[in-house]
Design a protein around this motif. Structure first.
Motif, PDB file in Angstrom:
ATOM      1  N   VAL A 232       1.044  -1.630   0.392  1.00  0.00           N
ATOM      2  CA  VAL A 232       0.258  -0.163  -0.291  1.00  0.00           C
ATOM      3  C   VAL A 232       0.522   1.709  -0.220  1.00  0.00           C
ATOM      4  O   VAL A 232       1.723   0.890   1.389  1.00  0.00           O
ATOM      5  N   GLU A 233       0.668   1.769  -1.001  1.00  0.00           N
ATOM      6  CA  GLU A 233       1.025   3.718  -0.639  1.00  0.00           C
ATOM      7  C   GLU A 233       0.491   4.443  -0.677  1.00  0.00           C
ATOM      8  O   GLU A 233      -0.816   4.533  -1.774  1.00  0.00           O
ATOM      9  N   LEU A 234       0.594   5.014   0.317  1.00  0.00           N
ATOM     10  CA  LEU A 234      -0.342   6.632   0.513  1.00  0.00           C
ATOM     11  C   LEU A 234       0.836   8.214   0.805  1.00  0.00           C
ATOM     12  O   LEU A 234       1.434   8.075   0.884  1.00  0.00           O
ATOM     13  N   PRO A 235      -0.230   9.433   0.798  1.00  0.00           N
ATOM     14  CA  PRO A 235       0.501  10.142   1.191  1.00  0.00           C
ATOM     15  C   PRO A 235       0.849  10.178   2.704  1.00  0.00           C
ATOM     16  O   PRO A 235       0.063   9.761   3.452  1.00  0.00           O
ATOM     17  N   ALA A 236       2.591  10.891   3.403  1.00  0.00           N
ATOM     18  CA  ALA A 236       2.387  10.301   4.242  1.00  0.00           C
ATOM     19  C   ALA A 236       1.310  10.894   5.574  1.00  0.00           C
ATOM     20  O   ALA A 236       1.524  10.723   7.246  1.00  0.00           O
ATOM     21  N   GLU A 237       0.942  11.812   5.306  1.00  0.00           N
ATOM     22  CA  GLU A 237       0.051  12.526   6.256  1.00  0.00           C
ATOM     23  C   GLU A 237      -0.793  11.589   6.528  1.00  0.00           C
ATOM     24  O   GLU A 237      -1.242  11.631   7.502  1.00  0.00           O
ATOM     25  N   VAL A 238      -1.075  10.738   5.983  1.00  0.00           N
ATOM     26  CA  VAL A 238      -2.590   9.506   6.504  1.00  0.00           C
ATOM     27  C   VAL A 238      -1.890   8.780   7.435  1.00  0.00           C
ATOM     28  O   VAL A 238      -2.359   8.635   9.141  1.00  0.00           O
ATOM     29  N   ASN A 285       8.548  -4.790  -3.011  1.00  0.00           N
ATOM     30  CA  ASN A 285       9.000  -4.556  -1.471  1.00  0.00           C
ATOM     31  C   ASN A 285       8.954  -3.135  -1.224  1.00  0.00           C
ATOM     32  O   ASN A 285       8.546  -1.738  -1.883  1.00  0.00           O
ATOM     33  N   GLY A 286       9.327  -2.545  -0.306  1.00  0.00           N
ATOM     34  CA  GLY A 286       9.821  -1.346   0.159  1.00  0.00           C
ATOM     35  C   GLY A 286      11.194  -0.837   1.360  1.00  0.00           C
ATOM     36  O   GLY A 286      11.336  -1.731   2.089  1.00  0.00           O
ATOM     37  N   HIS A 287      11.125   0.418   1.221  1.00  0.00           N
ATOM     38  CA  HIS A 287      12.334   1.215   1.169  1.00  0.00           C
ATOM     39  C   HIS A 287      12.143   2.578   2.087  1.00  0.00           C
ATOM     40  O   HIS A 287      11.924   2.747   1.567  1.00  0.00           O
ATOM     41  N   SER A 288      13.338   2.738   2.985  1.00  0.00           N
ATOM     42  CA  SER A 288      13.180   3.890   3.615  1.00  0.00           C
ATOM     43  C   SER A 288      14.468   4.491   3.709  1.00  0.00           C
ATOM     44  O   SER A 288      15.217   3.724   3.874  1.00  0.00           O
ATOM     45  N   TYR A 289      15.089   5.498   3.938  1.00  0.00           N
ATOM     46  CA  TYR A 289      15.898   6.460   4.787  1.00  0.00           C
ATOM     47  C   TYR A 289      16.001   7.496   5.564  1.00  0.00           C
ATOM     48  O   TYR A 289      14.692   7.932   5.682  1.00  0.00           O
ATOM     49  N   ALA A 290      17.052   7.267   6.304  1.00  0.00           N
ATOM     50  CA  ALA A 290      17.552   8.294   6.893  1.00  0.00           C
ATOM     51  C   ALA A 290      17.279   9.841   7.010  1.00  0.00           C
ATOM     52  O   ALA A 290      17.094  10.453   7.516  1.00  0.00           O
ATOM     53  N   ASP A 291      18.387   9.355   5.708  1.00  0.00           N
ATOM     54  CA  ASP A 291      18.809  11.061   5.483  1.00  0.00           C
ATOM     55  C   ASP A 291      17.557  11.932   4.873  1.00  0.00           C
ATOM     56  O   ASP A 291      16.434  11.210   3.927  1.00  0.00           O
ATOM     57  N   PRO A 292      17.091  13.389   5.622  1.00  0.00           N
ATOM     58  CA  PRO A 292      15.420  13.904   5.290  1.00  0.00           C
ATOM     59  C   PRO A 292      15.909  13.815   3.692  1.00  0.00           C
ATOM     60  O   PRO A 292      14.504  14.246   2.980  1.00  0.00           O
ATOM     61  N   ALA A 293      16.581  14.365   3.540  1.00  0.00           N
ATOM     62  CA  ALA A 293      16.735  14.515   1.712  1.00  0.00           C
ATOM     63  C   ALA A 293      16.585  13.712   0.568  1.00  0.00           C
ATOM     64  O   ALA A 293      16.053  13.900   0.107  1.00  0.00           O
ATOM     65  N   LEU A 294      16.372  11.669   1.532  1.00  0.00           N
ATOM     66  CA  LEU A 294      15.782  11.459   0.352  1.00  0.00           C
ATOM     67  C   LEU A 294      14.540  10.789   0.699  1.00  0.00           C
ATOM     68  O   LEU A 294      14.036  10.220  -0.332  1.00  0.00           O
ATOM     69  N   HIS A 295      13.706  12.088   1.434  1.00  0.00           N
ATOM     70  CA  HIS A 295      12.375  11.069   1.519  1.00  0.00           C
ATOM     71  C   HIS A 295      11.447  11.521   0.830  1.00  0.00           C
ATOM     72  O   HIS A 295      11.373  12.800  -0.522  1.00  0.00           O
ATOM     73  N   THR A 296      10.558  10.925   0.344  1.00  0.00           N
ATOM     74  CA  THR A 296       8.847  11.104  -0.403  1.00  0.00           C
ATOM     75  C   THR A 296       8.078  11.580   0.424  1.00  0.00           C
ATOM     76  O   THR A 296       8.426  11.192   1.578  1.00  0.00           O
ATOM     77  N   GLU A 297       7.253  11.918  -0.297  1.00  0.00           N
ATOM     78  CA  GLU A 297       5.758  12.653  -0.204  1.00  0.00           C
ATOM     79  C   GLU A 297       5.123  11.452   0.370  1.00  0.00           C
ATOM     80  O   GLU A 297       4.077  11.329   0.828  1.00  0.00           O
ATOM     81  N   ASN A 298       5.499   9.854   0.300  1.00  0.00           N
ATOM     82  CA  ASN A 298       4.425   8.978   0.394  1.00  0.00           C
ATOM     83  C   ASN A 298       4.989   7.932   1.202  1.00  0.00           C
ATOM     84  O   ASN A 298       6.038   8.358   1.957  1.00  0.00           O
ATOM     85  N   THR A 299       4.329   7.086   2.358  1.00  0.00           N
ATOM     86  CA  THR A 299       4.381   5.697   3.266  1.00  0.00           C
ATOM     87  C   THR A 299       3.987   5.342   2.612  1.00  0.00           C
ATOM     88  O   THR A 299       3.134   4.936   2.189  1.00  0.00           O
ATOM     89  N   ASN A 300       4.988   4.033   2.444  1.00  0.00           N
ATOM     90  CA  ASN A 300       4.173   1.987   1.868  1.00  0.00           C
ATOM     91  C   ASN A 300       4.399   1.545   3.370  1.00  0.00           C
ATOM     92  O   ASN A 300       4.689   1.537   3.738  1.00  0.00           O
TER      93      ASN A 300
END
Length: 459
Positions: A232-238, A285-300
């Motif tokens: 599932v992928e949706l806006p991170a605010e959710v 699958n899904g990944h995420s990063y520690a560096d805020p510069a690599l963040h996207t607008e979504n959460t999965n």
């Protein structure tokens, strides 16, 4: 033929931490590690390198194989718990398993992970979930991020490389047992390596290989589970109210319609969706990063339905592979569908995707997941999404994206004793390849456990 006291087959989490412990604890053993993938710095997926937009099925897959295993290029979440992530505690006890996972966490911190936040389960969120028949499992979570995770693994490799040399880019094709009890590891480049003790750490991608080794030696295995679902992928605010507090929320739901268990898995706030190749099959699958510069607008995150089979059927992984192949057949890889289109019974076309407010982070083929995922599992996933919408309003939004399929293959459970040794003396099976563990923390802990036993043997 070269001789070693101990050979570690596989440089995944269990192998890496076995090598670390054999380096740290004074002992007289000669040790070798063999890994079919590449060194960490050479593990570059062609998609991430910008050379292609879709999976080209590299052999071996750079995401799944190489130093650090499948966990190296994941988002680096270490869940310190016995509530999920494997059954190591049933072999060595809850207290010992928790102690080993805490130790693994301390090593990670000493190797560059101290700045990574350690999250704990929220009593407030747990209470809110229970109001809607959702169960938030207890755990402590150290989130490293893919970028920081790689740096930590490099530091561990630098620490162990002189004491435990690693041969990269070769596969152990067969293992022979000699009359005196020694083992010979035969590799695909024609070399043979002899040892007294052997640790099998095949990881997720080595499930077939370990099953073949067990069949050859008459080691009992058991396989009856596979988890099938979507990412599932949706806006991170959710989900921000949840992820900002606990980061990795393991939520379990029992469906009204079928009484099936559905769970969230591998939550990646501000992350990206990725494809991976397991034995030639492309899944998601899904990944995420520690560096805020690599963040996207979504959460999965994944939503997985557990499938446990009874006799006479035993090939649970084959069942999962068949469903994944359907997705590959229809979409050439990963399929993508808006939740609104799924519940309305229509395909997500490229035209509909152009109007979608949620921007996908993976280039996938717009299609219809109902042509791939069996009705029972799909009904359970839809019911879970509506349940999650009650604690994270917006989850059931029409523009919530569903990628399929996500399949979690559970390696055949290898019969091992309380030392994690198989019925073949001095042959150990640890990590996710053994089917005993299903997480970075428990896999790493199992490697430490066996390494301590062998260090004492060779002291």
């Amino acid at each position: 033929m070269k001789f070693y006291d101990i050979i570690i087959v596989g440089a995944g989490a269990a192998g890496v931490f076995a090598a670390y412990e054999l380096t740290k604890i004074p002992n007289n053993a000669t040790v070798l590690m063999i890994e079919k993938g590449r060194p960490l710095e050479e593990r570059i997926c062609p998609i991430n390198a910008g050379k292609t937009n879709t999976c080209i099925k590299c052999r071996p897959c750079q995401i799944m194989n190489g130093y650090g295993g499948a966990g190296a290029l994941s988002d680096g979440k270490y869940n310190i718990t016995t509530k999920f992530g494997g059954d190591l505690h049933t072999y060595i006890g809850v207290k010992a398993a928790m102690s080993l996972m805490e130790y693994v966490d301390s090593v990670i911190c000493s190797m560059g992970g101290a700045e990574a936040k350690l999250y704990s389960t929220s009593a407030r969120l747990k209470k809110e979930a229970l109001r809607h028949n959702l169960y938030l499992l207890d755990a402590k979570v150290r989130h490293l991020g893919t970028d920081r995770n790689k740096g930590i693994l490099k530091n561990i490799y630098d620490y162990t490389k002189d004491r435990v040399p690693t041969i990269f880019g070769v596969s152990v094709t067969s293992i022979q047992r000699l009359a005196d009890g020694d083992f010979i590891a035969c590799t695909d480049d024609g070399e043979e390596y002899r040892c007294h003790d052997m640790i099998l750490t095949g990881g997720r991608s080595g499930s077939r290989w370990i099953s073949e080794i067990c069949d050859e030696f008459g080691i009992e295995t058991k396989s009856n589970r596979v988890d099938i679902g979507v990412r599932v992928e949706l806006p991170a605010e959710v989900f921000s109210d949840i992820t900002d507090e606990v980061y990795e929320s393991k939520i379990v739901y029992k469906t009204d319609k079928y009484n099936d268990m559905v769970r969230t898995f591998c939550m990646n706030p501000y992350g990206e969706v990725v494809s991976e190749n397991t034995n030639g099959i492309v899944t998601v699958n899904g990944h995420s990063y520690a560096d805020p510069a690599l963040h996207t607008e979504n959460t999965n995150f994944a939503l997985l339905v557990s499938n446990c089979f009874t006799e006479p059927f035993t090939d649970s992984n084959g069942y999962g592979e068949h469903i994944a192949r359907l997705s590959n057949m229809l979409g050439g890889g990963v399929l993508l569908q808006r939740f609104g289109d799924l519940v309305k019974g229509r395909r997500s076309s490229p035209r509909r995707m152009e109007k979608c407010f949620t921007r996908p982070t993976l280039n996938a083929t717009a299609g219809d997941l109902s042509l791939v995922i069996p009705k029972r599992q799909l009904d359970s996933i839809i019911e879970m999404i509506y349940a999650l919408d009650k604690i994270a309003p917006g989850t059931a939004n029409e523009d919530t994206l569903l990628y399929g399929v996500e399949v979690k293959f559970y390696n055949s459970r290898v019969a091992v004793d309380d030392k994690l040794m198989t019925s073949v003396e001095n042959l150990y099976a640890v990590g996710d390849g053994s089917g005993v563990t299903h997480s970075l923390s428990q896999a790493s802990a199992s490697g430490v456990f066996v390494a301590r036993h062998l260090a004492e043997k060779y002291s």
